[in-house]
Design a protein around this motif. Sequence first.
Motif, PDB file in Angstrom:
ATOM      1  N   ASP A  84       0.793  -1.221   0.000  1.00  8.42           N
ATOM      2  CA  ASP A  84       0.000   0.000   0.000  1.00  8.42           C
ATOM      3  C   ASP A  84       0.829   1.277   0.000  1.00  8.42           C
ATOM      4  O   ASP A  84       0.317   2.344   0.242  1.00  8.42           O
ATOM      5  N   THR A  85       2.119   1.169  -0.299  1.00 11.75           N
ATOM      6  CA  THR A  85       2.923   2.377  -0.402  1.00 11.75           C
ATOM      7  C   THR A  85       3.174   2.684  -1.884  1.00 11.75           C
ATOM      8  O   THR A  85       3.071   1.797  -2.741  1.00 11.75           O
ATOM      9  N   GLU A  86       3.504   3.929  -2.158  1.00 11.77           N
ATOM     10  CA  GLU A  86       3.796   4.337  -3.543  1.00 11.77           C
ATOM     11  C   GLU A  86       4.961   3.519  -4.108  1.00 11.77           C
ATOM     12  O   GLU A  86       4.927   3.082  -5.256  1.00 11.77           O
ATOM     13  N   GLN A  87       6.000   3.290  -3.302  1.00  3.28           N
ATOM     14  CA  GLN A  87       7.141   2.505  -3.766  1.00  3.28           C
ATOM     15  C   GLN A  87       6.719   1.089  -4.128  1.00  3.28           C
ATOM     16  O   GLN A  87       7.159   0.549  -5.140  1.00  3.28           O
ATOM     17  N   GLU A  88       5.884   0.488  -3.304  1.00  6.01           N
ATOM     18  CA  GLU A  88       5.449  -0.888  -3.573  1.00  6.01           C
ATOM     19  C   GLU A  88       4.565  -0.966  -4.803  1.00  6.01           C
ATOM     20  O   GLU A  88       4.674  -1.905  -5.599  1.00  6.01           O
ATOM     21  N   ARG A  89       3.684   0.007  -4.996  1.00  4.65           N
ATOM     22  CA  ARG A  89       2.846   0.014  -6.197  1.00  4.65           C
ATOM     23  C   ARG A  89       3.710   0.164  -7.454  1.00  4.65           C
ATOM     24  O   ARG A  89       3.493  -0.518  -8.453  1.00  4.65           O
ATOM     25  N   GLU A  90       4.686   1.056  -7.376  1.00  5.55           N
ATOM     26  CA  GLU A  90       5.571   1.244  -8.525  1.00  5.55           C
ATOM     27  C   GLU A  90       6.378  -0.022  -8.802  1.00  5.55           C
ATOM     28  O   GLU A  90       6.489  -0.462  -9.951  1.00  5.55           O
ATOM     29  N   ALA A  91       6.924  -0.636  -7.758  1.00  3.88           N
ATOM     30  CA  ALA A  91       7.720  -1.851  -7.943  1.00  3.88           C
ATOM     31  C   ALA A  91       6.869  -2.993  -8.487  1.00  3.88           C
ATOM     32  O   ALA A  91       7.323  -3.768  -9.333  1.00  3.88           O
ATOM     33  N   GLU A  92       5.631  -3.107  -8.017  1.00  5.24           N
ATOM     34  CA  GLU A  92       4.762  -4.190  -8.486  1.00  5.24           C
ATOM     35  C   GLU A  92       4.388  -3.988  -9.954  1.00  5.24           C
ATOM     36  O   GLU A  92       4.407  -4.939 -10.740  1.00  5.24           O
ATOM     37  N   LEU A  93       4.080  -2.765 -10.342  1.00  7.88           N
ATOM     38  CA  LEU A  93       3.767  -2.491 -11.747  1.00  7.88           C
ATOM     39  C   LEU A  93       4.995  -2.744 -12.616  1.00  7.88           C
ATOM     40  O   LEU A  93       4.910  -3.377 -13.676  1.00  7.88           O
ATOM     41  N   MET A  94       6.156  -2.277 -12.174  1.00 13.41           N
ATOM     42  CA  MET A  94       7.365  -2.479 -12.969  1.00 13.41           C
ATOM     43  C   MET A  94       7.697  -3.963 -13.083  1.00 13.41           C
ATOM     44  O   MET A  94       8.121  -4.427 -14.144  1.00 13.41           O
ATOM     45  N   ALA A  95       7.503  -4.734 -12.005  1.00 11.40           N
ATOM     46  CA  ALA A  95       7.744  -6.182 -12.071  1.00 11.40           C
ATOM     47  C   ALA A  95       6.841  -6.816 -13.116  1.00 11.40           C
ATOM     48  O   ALA A  95       7.266  -7.702 -13.869  1.00 11.40           O
ATOM     49  N   SER A  96       5.608  -6.361 -13.190  1.00  7.49           N
ATOM     50  CA  SER A  96       4.684  -6.878 -14.201  1.00  7.49           C
ATOM     51  C   SER A  96       5.157  -6.519 -15.606  1.00  7.49           C
ATOM     52  O   SER A  96       5.081  -7.342 -16.518  1.00  7.49           O
ATOM     53  N   LEU A  97       5.668  -5.308 -15.779  1.00 10.16           N
ATOM     54  CA  LEU A  97       6.188  -4.899 -17.089  1.00 10.16           C
ATOM     55  C   LEU A  97       7.442  -5.703 -17.452  1.00 10.16           C
ATOM     56  O   LEU A  97       7.628  -6.081 -18.612  1.00 10.16           O
ATOM     57  N   LEU A  98       8.289  -5.963 -16.452  1.00 13.03           N
ATOM     58  CA  LEU A  98       9.509  -6.732 -16.706  1.00 13.03           C
ATOM     59  C   LEU A  98       9.197  -8.170 -17.098  1.00 13.03           C
ATOM     60  O   LEU A  98       9.873  -8.739 -17.953  1.00 13.03           O
TER      61      LEU A  98
END
Length: 173
Positions: free
Chosen positions: A124-138
Amino acid sequence: MDIKTLRAQCARRLAGLEIPDPFDIDVLCENVATHRGRPLHVLPLPDGAPSGMPCGMWMGTGNADFVWYDGSTSRAHAGHIIAHELAHILCDHFGPVDEVLSASLAPQIDPSTVKLMLGRTRYDTEQEREAELMASLLTAPAAAIPKVEGTVLSRLHDNLFAPTRGRRIGGGR
C-alpha cells in the motif's frame, strides 16, 4: 499518482534496459547488473526465517546489490518476486536499514556497509505500487504467446493474436 502516469514513469525507468525475449529471469538479473555496473547476487531466503519475513528483499551496499526471494515457491512466483526486487533497485527506492535482519541474511557483510534494505510485506505504499507495476512490465514477455511454425499455424496465430485492423474474416480487403 494515477496508473497511467505511474506506467509512463515505469516505462521511462526501463528505457535502456534489455529485457530478454524469450523472458528469462537469470538473464534479466545479468542485464540489471550490467546496466548498473555492479554485481547482483540473487539468493533464496534462509530456511527457518522468522515469521512475518517478507517473501523478497533487496539490500544494497556501496558496491553490490543482494536480492533474496522465497526459495520454496514456484519458479514463476520466484521470478516475479525477484523482478519486484529488481524494480526497487531500478527505481532507487530506499527504506530503513535493519542491521539485525541484514546480519542474519548476510553475516559475511559488515552491517555498516549496508546502504539500503527493502523487504515487501505490504503493497500500500507508492514505492510498492511502482515496484509491483514495474515487475509486471519486466515479466510481461513471459506471458507472451510462443511463436509457431508452419503456414496454417502461423496464419491462425496471426489471426488470433495479431489481427490486422479492418481485415474481414474469410476474404481479402
